[in-house]
Design a protein around this motif. Structure first.
Motif, PDB file in Angstrom:
ATOM      1  N   ASN A  90     -21.951 -19.496 -10.111  1.00 31.20           N
ATOM      2  CA  ASN A  90     -20.716 -18.786  -9.789  1.00 31.20           C
ATOM      3  C   ASN A  90     -19.882 -19.691  -8.890  1.00 31.20           C
ATOM      4  N   ASP A  91     -18.955 -20.439  -9.505  1.00 29.03           N
ATOM      5  CA  ASP A  91     -18.211 -21.455  -8.760  1.00 29.03           C
ATOM      6  C   ASP A  91     -16.974 -20.917  -8.052  1.00 29.03           C
ATOM      7  N   PHE A  92     -16.327 -19.888  -8.644  1.00 31.21           N
ATOM      8  CA  PHE A  92     -15.004 -19.485  -8.157  1.00 31.21           C
ATOM      9  C   PHE A  92     -14.972 -18.019  -7.741  1.00 31.21           C
ATOM     10  N   PRO A  93     -14.252 -17.719  -6.644  1.00 37.96           N
ATOM     11  CA  PRO A  93     -14.022 -16.311  -6.301  1.00 37.96           C
ATOM     12  C   PRO A  93     -12.827 -15.792  -7.108  1.00 37.96           C
ATOM     13  N   PRO A  94     -12.745 -14.472  -7.293  1.00 36.77           N
ATOM     14  CA  PRO A  94     -11.545 -13.918  -7.914  1.00 36.77           C
ATOM     15  C   PRO A  94     -10.329 -14.160  -7.011  1.00 36.77           C
ATOM     16  N   VAL A  95      -9.166 -14.345  -7.637  1.00 36.20           N
ATOM     17  CA  VAL A  95      -7.941 -14.596  -6.880  1.00 36.20           C
ATOM     18  C   VAL A  95      -6.831 -13.685  -7.428  1.00 36.20           C
ATOM     19  N   PHE A  96      -6.164 -12.986  -6.517  1.00 37.00           N
ATOM     20  CA  PHE A  96      -4.993 -12.205  -6.900  1.00 37.00           C
ATOM     21  C   PHE A  96      -3.780 -13.137  -6.872  1.00 37.00           C
ATOM     22  N   PRO A  97      -2.838 -13.004  -7.822  1.00 42.26           N
ATOM     23  CA  PRO A  97      -1.672 -13.887  -7.833  1.00 42.26           C
ATOM     24  C   PRO A  97      -0.831 -13.751  -6.559  1.00 42.26           C
ATOM     25  N   HIS A  98      -0.798 -12.532  -6.006  1.00 43.70           N
ATOM     26  CA  HIS A  98      -0.047 -12.310  -4.766  1.00 43.70           C
ATOM     27  C   HIS A  98      -0.965 -11.581  -3.778  1.00 43.70           C
ATOM     28  N   PRO A  99      -1.198 -12.157  -2.586  1.00 41.16           N
ATOM     29  CA  PRO A  99      -2.101 -11.505  -1.623  1.00 41.16           C
ATOM     30  C   PRO A  99      -1.493 -10.267  -0.964  1.00 41.16           C
ATOM     31  N   LEU A 100      -0.160 -10.127  -1.066  1.00 34.49           N
ATOM     32  CA  LEU A 100       0.521  -8.965  -0.477  1.00 34.49           C
ATOM     33  C   LEU A 100       1.502  -8.419  -1.498  1.00 34.49           C
ATOM     34  N   ILE A 101       1.394  -7.124  -1.772  1.00 32.83           N
ATOM     35  CA  ILE A 101       2.292  -6.471  -2.729  1.00 32.83           C
ATOM     36  C   ILE A 101       2.902  -5.258  -2.040  1.00 32.83           C
ATOM     37  N   GLU A 102       4.217  -5.080  -2.213  1.00 34.20           N
ATOM     38  CA  GLU A 102       4.874  -3.888  -1.672  1.00 34.20           C
ATOM     39  C   GLU A 102       5.313  -3.006  -2.827  1.00 34.20           C
ATOM     40  N   GLU A 103       5.003  -1.732  -2.730  1.00 35.49           N
ATOM     41  CA  GLU A 103       5.382  -0.761  -3.755  1.00 35.49           C
ATOM     42  C   GLU A 103       6.031   0.445  -3.074  1.00 35.49           C
ATOM     43  N   SER A 104       6.952   1.081  -3.804  1.00 31.77           N
ATOM     44  CA  SER A 104       7.598   2.294  -3.292  1.00 31.77           C
ATOM     45  C   SER A 104       7.084   3.493  -4.068  1.00 31.77           C
ATOM     46  N   LEU A 105       7.004   4.609  -3.372  1.00 33.49           N
ATOM     47  CA  LEU A 105       6.521   5.836  -4.000  1.00 33.49           C
ATOM     48  C   LEU A 105       7.376   6.993  -3.496  1.00 33.49           C
ATOM     49  N   GLU A 106       7.945   7.749  -4.413  1.00 32.55           N
ATOM     50  CA  GLU A 106       8.772   8.885  -3.990  1.00 32.55           C
ATOM     51  C   GLU A 106       7.901   9.996  -3.408  1.00 32.55           C
ATOM     52  N   GLU A 107       8.452  10.679  -2.435  1.00 34.14           N
ATOM     53  CA  GLU A 107       7.722  11.818  -1.872  1.00 34.14           C
ATOM     54  C   GLU A 107       7.651  12.957  -2.889  1.00 34.14           C
ATOM     55  N   ASN A 108       6.719  13.856  -2.664  1.00 34.44           N
ATOM     56  CA  ASN A 108       6.547  15.071  -3.477  1.00 34.44           C
ATOM     57  C   ASN A 108       6.152  14.843  -4.935  1.00 34.44           C
ATOM     58  N   LEU A 109       5.744  13.601  -5.276  1.00 33.24           N
ATOM     59  CA  LEU A 109       5.233  13.349  -6.627  1.00 33.24           C
ATOM     60  C   LEU A 109       3.774  13.781  -6.672  1.00 33.24           C
TER      61      LEU A 109
END
Length: 193
Positions: A90-109
């Protein structure tokens, strides 16, 4: 012969297995077929097989034949097969393309999909097989699908009465040998009025 599996990192000139015959007169040992890539070399007098060069896991398992021949009469011989397996490290760890992601979520959904997270792992086979999980964050309010990496809310949010921002740390874990490796991503979820 089925010697213990070798690591893909095995160096040339590493001992693999000792072939021996019960015979009263001297014999000579040779690899007669099956080792088409020339990974192995045998000592003709002792029957000790060693690696000749670096191993490529994709070429294995390799089964080759070793012949023991009567030194005084080449018509008298016997053959045995040797199967060598190589463990893909097992040579490589998993990597996310972006270490920080911002998402918006409407209230009351009601509970809904927020974002699909996808990590990459440069290993193959089980070393590159990924599952997803939540390392930290409000686990009553969020869940992740282990196999798809989709992050969901599990409840509705109220902009006025609850926090307006949540941080969820997600991991991707491979099924590696000898140990599993993880990669991480932080998802910041902003609740919209």
């Amino acid at each position: 012969y089925l010697p213990p599996p070798l690591s893909e990192k095995t160096q040339p000139d590493t001992f693999v297995v000792h072939i021996s015959v019960l015979y009263k007169v001297p014999v000579t040992y040779s690899i007669v077929s099956g080792d088409k890539n020339g990974y192995f070399i045998i000592d003709s007098s002792t029957g000790i097989i060693r690696t000749r060069k670096n191993l490529k896991p994709e070429d294995f398992p390799v089964t080759f034949n070793v012949q023991a021949t009567d030194l005084s009469n080449a018509a008298i011989y016997n053959e045995v097969s040797v199967t060598v397996e190589v463990i893909d490290e097992n040579d490589f760890p998993p990597v996310f393309p972006h270490p920080l992601i911002e998402e918006s979520l409407e209230e009351n959904l009601s509970a809904t999909q927020i974002v699909q997270l996808k990590a990459q792992d440069n290993d193959t086979g089980r070393n590159g097989f990924l599952t997803y999980g939540i390392l930290s964050g409000d686990e009553q309010k969020f869940r992740i699908d282990q196999s798809t990496g989709i992050l969901y809310s599990t409840t509705s949010f109220d902009y006025e009465d609850e926090p307006t921002e949540y941080q969820v740390v997600v991991y991707a874990e491979d099924d590696g040998i000898p140990e599993k490796k993880r990669g991480y991503c932080t998802v910041v979820i902003k609740i919209i009025d």
